[in-house]
Motif scaffolding. Structure first.
Motif, PDB file in Angstrom:
ATOM      1  N   ALA A  20       6.785  -8.568 -53.166  1.00 40.44           N
ATOM      2  CA  ALA A  20       6.789  -7.346 -53.968  1.00 40.44           C
ATOM      3  C   ALA A  20       5.526  -6.524 -53.709  1.00 40.44           C
ATOM      4  N   VAL A  21       5.665  -5.216 -53.882  1.00 41.56           N
ATOM      5  CA  VAL A  21       4.524  -4.311 -53.906  1.00 41.56           C
ATOM      6  C   VAL A  21       4.355  -3.868 -55.359  1.00 41.56           C
ATOM      7  N   VAL A  22       3.220  -4.198 -55.957  1.00 43.34           N
ATOM      8  CA  VAL A  22       2.945  -3.821 -57.334  1.00 43.34           C
ATOM      9  C   VAL A  22       2.077  -2.571 -57.342  1.00 43.34           C
ATOM     10  N   VAL A  23       2.554  -1.541 -58.007  1.00 45.43           N
ATOM     11  CA  VAL A  23       1.770  -0.327 -58.217  1.00 45.43           C
ATOM     12  C   VAL A  23       1.334  -0.341 -59.674  1.00 45.43           C
ATOM     13  N   ASP A  24       0.035  -0.415 -59.885  1.00 46.50           N
ATOM     14  CA  ASP A  24      -0.501  -0.672 -61.225  1.00 46.50           C
ATOM     15  C   ASP A  24      -1.194   0.564 -61.793  1.00 46.50           C
ATOM     16  N   GLU A  25      -0.491   1.252 -62.695  1.00 50.20           N
ATOM     17  CA  GLU A  25      -1.107   2.287 -63.510  1.00 50.20           C
ATOM     18  C   GLU A  25      -0.855   1.964 -64.984  1.00 50.20           C
ATOM     19  N   ILE A  32      -5.297  10.264 -63.555  1.00 49.68           N
ATOM     20  CA  ILE A  32      -4.096   9.494 -63.873  1.00 49.68           C
ATOM     21  C   ILE A  32      -2.865  10.268 -63.423  1.00 49.68           C
ATOM     22  N   GLY A  33      -1.752   9.544 -63.278  1.00 50.12           N
ATOM     23  CA  GLY A  33      -0.508  10.164 -62.852  1.00 50.12           C
ATOM     24  C   GLY A  33      -0.061   9.740 -61.470  1.00 50.12           C
ATOM     25  N   MET A  34      -0.783   8.808 -60.834  1.00 47.54           N
ATOM     26  CA  MET A  34      -0.433   8.442 -59.461  1.00 47.54           C
ATOM     27  C   MET A  34       0.654   7.376 -59.389  1.00 47.54           C
ATOM     28  N   GLY A  35       0.942   6.684 -60.495  1.00 48.59           N
ATOM     29  CA  GLY A  35       1.788   5.500 -60.436  1.00 48.59           C
ATOM     30  C   GLY A  35       3.182   5.746 -59.901  1.00 48.59           C
ATOM     31  N   LEU A  36       3.914   6.665 -60.492  1.00 47.36           N
ATOM     32  CA  LEU A  36       5.300   6.890 -60.084  1.00 47.36           C
ATOM     33  C   LEU A  36       5.413   7.440 -58.667  1.00 47.36           C
ATOM     34  N   PRO A  37       4.612   8.443 -58.265  1.00 48.00           N
ATOM     35  CA  PRO A  37       4.713   8.879 -56.866  1.00 48.00           C
ATOM     36  C   PRO A  37       4.220   7.836 -55.873  1.00 48.00           C
ATOM     37  N   LEU A  38       3.201   7.043 -56.232  1.00 51.57           N
ATOM     38  CA  LEU A  38       2.741   5.990 -55.321  1.00 51.57           C
ATOM     39  C   LEU A  38       3.822   4.936 -55.129  1.00 51.57           C
ATOM     40  N   ALA A  39       4.512   4.578 -56.208  1.00 57.93           N
ATOM     41  CA  ALA A  39       5.618   3.624 -56.091  1.00 57.93           C
ATOM     42  C   ALA A  39       6.739   4.189 -55.224  1.00 57.93           C
ATOM     43  N   THR A  40       6.994   5.473 -55.358  1.00 53.27           N
ATOM     44  CA  THR A  40       8.012   6.134 -54.534  1.00 53.27           C
ATOM     45  C   THR A  40       7.625   6.055 -53.061  1.00 53.27           C
ATOM     46  N   GLY A  41       6.363   6.347 -52.765  1.00 54.88           N
ATOM     47  CA  GLY A  41       5.905   6.269 -51.379  1.00 54.88           C
ATOM     48  C   GLY A  41       5.947   4.863 -50.829  1.00 54.88           C
ATOM     49  N   VAL A  72       8.187   0.718 -47.147  1.00 52.45           N
ATOM     50  CA  VAL A  72       8.674  -0.651 -46.913  1.00 52.45           C
ATOM     51  C   VAL A  72       9.996  -0.835 -47.659  1.00 52.45           C
ATOM     52  N   PRO A  73      11.080  -0.240 -47.173  1.00 53.64           N
ATOM     53  CA  PRO A  73      12.346  -0.248 -47.902  1.00 53.64           C
ATOM     54  C   PRO A  73      12.968  -1.627 -48.066  1.00 53.64           C
ATOM     55  N   ASP A  74      12.481  -2.607 -47.310  1.00 50.71           N
ATOM     56  CA  ASP A  74      13.027  -3.958 -47.418  1.00 50.71           C
ATOM     57  C   ASP A  74      12.285  -4.803 -48.449  1.00 50.71           C
ATOM     58  N   ARG A  75      11.319  -4.215 -49.173  1.00 54.49           N
ATOM     59  CA  ARG A  75      10.546  -4.965 -50.162  1.00 54.49           C
ATOM     60  C   ARG A  75      10.706  -4.340 -51.547  1.00 54.49           C
ATOM     61  N   PRO A  76      10.789  -5.172 -52.601  1.00 55.82           N
ATOM     62  CA  PRO A  76      10.887  -4.617 -53.950  1.00 55.82           C
ATOM     63  C   PRO A  76       9.553  -4.042 -54.393  1.00 55.82           C
ATOM     64  N   VAL A  77       9.616  -2.964 -55.160  1.00 55.01           N
ATOM     65  CA  VAL A  77       8.412  -2.326 -55.696  1.00 55.01           C
ATOM     66  C   VAL A  77       8.457  -2.402 -57.214  1.00 55.01           C
ATOM     67  N   LEU A  78       7.370  -2.859 -57.807  1.00 57.51           N
ATOM     68  CA  LEU A  78       7.217  -2.876 -59.260  1.00 57.51           C
ATOM     69  C   LEU A  78       6.138  -1.873 -59.635  1.00 57.51           C
ATOM     70  N   ALA A 117      15.868   8.118 -57.614  1.00 58.90           N
ATOM     71  CA  ALA A 117      17.323   8.087 -57.766  1.00 58.90           C
ATOM     72  C   ALA A 117      18.013   8.743 -56.574  1.00 58.90           C
ATOM     73  N   ARG A 118      17.500   9.873 -56.152  1.00 59.10           N
ATOM     74  CA  ARG A 118      18.107  10.608 -55.033  1.00 59.10           C
ATOM     75  C   ARG A 118      18.113   9.776 -53.755  1.00 59.10           C
ATOM     76  N   GLU A 119      17.010   9.044 -53.517  1.00 55.47           N
ATOM     77  CA  GLU A 119      16.876   8.272 -52.288  1.00 55.47           C
ATOM     78  C   GLU A 119      17.329   6.826 -52.445  1.00 55.47           C
ATOM     79  N   GLY A 120      17.738   6.427 -53.642  1.00 58.05           N
ATOM     80  CA  GLY A 120      18.181   5.053 -53.866  1.00 58.05           C
ATOM     81  C   GLY A 120      17.082   4.031 -53.633  1.00 58.05           C
ATOM     82  N   LEU A 121      15.865   4.335 -54.079  1.00 58.45           N
ATOM     83  CA  LEU A 121      14.707   3.480 -53.777  1.00 58.45           C
ATOM     84  C   LEU A 121      14.663   2.279 -54.716  1.00 58.45           C
ATOM     85  N   ASP A 122      14.244   1.158 -54.173  1.00 56.29           N
ATOM     86  CA  ASP A 122      14.222  -0.107 -54.917  1.00 56.29           C
ATOM     87  C   ASP A 122      12.909  -0.225 -55.699  1.00 56.29           C
TER      88      ASP A 122
END
Length: 212
Positions: free
Chosen positions: A48-53, A81-90, A95-101, A120-125
């Protein structure tokens, strides 16, 4: 540069401490920052890739996940602050084969919540744990640190997100992301397990008591 720094400090790759491989047990009872962290540690997938905000509400998560299967950790690097959701998107695009939390505080989420629509548009995990204490907790903390004294009702209201309350579940759903609320620690662990097992984005809303 890293090799040169290690040589200067007398460190080697072999000398780096390693955590024992163990997870916390599945939690139960009321949701608070510790039981939330335990639920994350009990369910975090390998790679997993953990994005921590998580800010003030996420302080216990690194300890609870130290013995989890190998994973990467991305965190806030400055005072904004505010980087969490876009960083998780990036991260999910990289790494589309890995889960992101994504551990996302409620106040921080409002800066960049539109990133959920991209997920949602890109179906990102991406599984987002929305940590909701109905306040800009980090700003309350900083207000006390600067020696401004005990804040009055106007200052407290300025940093509150309780009036009107934000419907984080409804907001996520309006942007195309399936969302639910966890009312206790067991519900959170169950919701995380389901989200990690299903492709695409999910959001789990966690109402938590204030830390400060």
């Amino acid at each position: 540069a890293v090799d040169a720094l290690a040589e200067l400090l007398g460190g080697t790759q072999a000398s780096a401490p390693a955590a024992d491989a163990e997870r916390p047990g599945a939690p139960n009872g009321a949701l608070d920052p510790r039981s939330m962290a335990q639920a994350v540690g009990a369910t975090l997938p390998e790679t997993a890739v953990v994005v921590d905000e998580g800010n003030t509400l996420g302080l216990h998560v690194p300890e609870a996940t130290a013995g989890c299967p190998p994973h990467d950790w991305l965190t806030l690097t400055g005072g904004a602050i505010g980087m969490g959701l876009p960083l998780a998107t990036g991260a999910a695009l990289a790494v589309p084969d890995r889960p992101v939390l994504c551990l996302e505080a409620d106040g921080s989420s409002l800066y960049t919540v539109q990133a959920l629509w991209t997920q949602a548009r890109e179906g990102l995990d991406v599984t987002t744990v929305l940590l909701d204490n109905r306040a800009y907790g980090i700003l309350n903390f900083e207000l006390r640190r600067v020696g401004a004294g005990e804040p009055g009702p106007v200052a407290n209201a300025l940093l509150s997100l309780a009036d009107p309350p934000v419907d984080h579940v409804g907001l996520a759903r309006s942007l195309g992301v399936p969302a639910t609320t966890a009312h206790d620690a067991q519900e959170l662990a169950d919701a995380l397990a389901r989200a990690f097992a299903e492709p695409g984005p999910h959001l789990v809303h966690c109402p938590l008591p204030p830390v400060l």
